[in-house]
Design a protein around this motif. Structure first.
Motif, PDB file in Angstrom:
ATOM      1  N   ALA A 188      13.892 -42.081  31.195  1.00  0.00           N
ATOM      2  CA  ALA A 188      14.363 -42.321  32.565  1.00  0.00           C
ATOM      3  C   ALA A 188      13.778 -41.291  33.521  1.00  0.00           C
ATOM      4  O   ALA A 188      13.365 -41.626  34.646  1.00  0.00           O
ATOM      5  CB  ALA A 188      15.894 -42.283  32.605  1.00  0.00           C
ATOM      6  N   THR A 189      13.718 -40.038  33.082  1.00  0.00           N
ATOM      7  CA  THR A 189      13.135 -38.986  33.915  1.00  0.00           C
ATOM      8  C   THR A 189      11.640 -39.214  34.110  1.00  0.00           C
ATOM      9  O   THR A 189      11.109 -39.014  35.201  1.00  0.00           O
ATOM     10  CB  THR A 189      13.387 -37.606  33.287  1.00  0.00           C
ATOM     11  OG1 THR A 189      14.794 -37.460  33.072  1.00  0.00           O
ATOM     12  CG2 THR A 189      12.903 -36.489  34.179  1.00  0.00           C
ATOM     13  N   LEU A 202       5.991 -30.269  36.097  1.00  0.00           N
ATOM     14  CA  LEU A 202       7.161 -31.023  35.643  1.00  0.00           C
ATOM     15  C   LEU A 202       6.758 -32.041  34.574  1.00  0.00           C
ATOM     16  O   LEU A 202       7.462 -32.215  33.573  1.00  0.00           O
ATOM     17  CB  LEU A 202       7.826 -31.741  36.816  1.00  0.00           C
ATOM     18  CG  LEU A 202       8.620 -30.887  37.783  1.00  0.00           C
ATOM     19  CD1 LEU A 202       9.074 -31.720  38.973  1.00  0.00           C
ATOM     20  CD2 LEU A 202       9.812 -30.270  37.095  1.00  0.00           C
ATOM     21  N   ALA A 246      17.154 -40.326  28.116  1.00  0.00           N
ATOM     22  CA  ALA A 246      17.153 -39.528  29.350  1.00  0.00           C
ATOM     23  C   ALA A 246      15.728 -39.087  29.704  1.00  0.00           C
ATOM     24  O   ALA A 246      15.342 -39.080  30.873  1.00  0.00           O
ATOM     25  CB  ALA A 246      18.054 -38.311  29.183  1.00  0.00           C
ATOM     26  N   GLY A 247      14.943 -38.745  28.699  1.00  0.00           N
ATOM     27  CA  GLY A 247      13.555 -38.347  28.942  1.00  0.00           C
ATOM     28  C   GLY A 247      12.727 -39.489  29.509  1.00  0.00           C
ATOM     29  O   GLY A 247      11.935 -39.298  30.437  1.00  0.00           O
ATOM     30  N   THR A 270      10.124 -42.068  34.153  1.00  0.00           N
ATOM     31  CA  THR A 270      10.008 -43.155  35.127  1.00  0.00           C
ATOM     32  C   THR A 270      10.183 -42.625  36.551  1.00  0.00           C
ATOM     33  O   THR A 270       9.411 -42.950  37.450  1.00  0.00           O
ATOM     34  CB  THR A 270      11.057 -44.247  34.836  1.00  0.00           C
ATOM     35  OG1 THR A 270      10.874 -44.711  33.498  1.00  0.00           O
ATOM     36  CG2 THR A 270      10.936 -45.399  35.807  1.00  0.00           C
ATOM     37  N   GLY A 271      11.183 -41.795  36.748  1.00  0.00           N
ATOM     38  CA  GLY A 271      11.404 -41.206  38.072  1.00  0.00           C
ATOM     39  C   GLY A 271      10.258 -40.321  38.498  1.00  0.00           C
ATOM     40  O   GLY A 271       9.838 -40.327  39.669  1.00  0.00           O
ATOM     41  N   LEU A 272       9.708 -39.575  37.554  1.00  0.00           N
ATOM     42  CA  LEU A 272       8.587 -38.696  37.867  1.00  0.00           C
ATOM     43  C   LEU A 272       7.342 -39.503  38.225  1.00  0.00           C
ATOM     44  O   LEU A 272       6.536 -39.082  39.045  1.00  0.00           O
ATOM     45  CB  LEU A 272       8.304 -37.766  36.687  1.00  0.00           C
ATOM     46  CG  LEU A 272       7.294 -36.660  36.913  1.00  0.00           C
ATOM     47  CD1 LEU A 272       7.759 -35.714  38.019  1.00  0.00           C
ATOM     48  CD2 LEU A 272       7.075 -35.875  35.636  1.00  0.00           C
ATOM     49  N   LEU A 316       8.152 -32.160  30.759  1.00  0.00           N
ATOM     50  CA  LEU A 316       8.793 -33.389  30.308  1.00  0.00           C
ATOM     51  C   LEU A 316       8.088 -33.964  29.081  1.00  0.00           C
ATOM     52  O   LEU A 316       8.733 -34.362  28.104  1.00  0.00           O
ATOM     53  CB  LEU A 316       8.802 -34.411  31.441  1.00  0.00           C
ATOM     54  CG  LEU A 316       9.419 -35.756  31.137  1.00  0.00           C
ATOM     55  CD1 LEU A 316      10.881 -35.589  30.743  1.00  0.00           C
ATOM     56  CD2 LEU A 316       9.299 -36.663  32.335  1.00  0.00           C
TER      57      LEU A 316
END
Length: 131
Positions: A47-48, A80, A44-45, A50-52, A84
């Motif tokens: 994936a986050t 953020l 999940a980290g 990557t989105g960030l 993260l």
């Protein structure tokens, strides 16, 4: 919701740890629980992350989004990213089982937040990587 979290035998302001039997029945052995936390949390980290990474690119390349970007938007992205990266670092540094059991410290603190009576000593006793 507060009454669901309360333990009649607990002191006011202190959320008790989950009883060992309840924890073991749900999460299984500590090794399996730890492996699941690292895999799911790490996934999940990433994936986050990557989105960030996509957010600033979109802000720079899309004219409408770039025009609507405020100073606070620019300030929030590094914050953020710092949060993260701190979480991913804590996950990566605990790939092996650690003697500190967060379910008796940080977890108690987090549940105490839900009762609006934070148990600060529970968090203060945690190693720095888990705060």
């Amino acid at each position: 919701m507060v009454h669901l979290l309360a333990d009649p035998g607990a002191l006011p302001g202190q959320a008790p740890p989950l009883p060992g039997g309840a924890r073991e029945g749900r999460a299984g052995p500590d090794r399996r629980h730890h492996a699941n936390a690292v895999l799911v949390g790490g996934g999940a980290g990433l994936a986050t992350l990557t989105g960030l990474a996509v957010l600033p690119v979109r802000r720079w390349r899309t004219p409408a989004v770039h025009a609507a970007t405020s100073r606070s938007d620019r300030a929030v992205l590094p914050l953020l990213a710092a949060v993260l990266l701190a979480g991913l670092t804590a996950t990566a540094t605990t790939l092996e089982a650690h003697p500190y059991d967060y379910r008796h410290g940080v977890s108690v603190w987090f549940r105490s937040l839900l009762t609006l009576e934070p148990d600060v000593p529970a968090l203060a006793a945690a190693p720095p990587a888990r705060r």
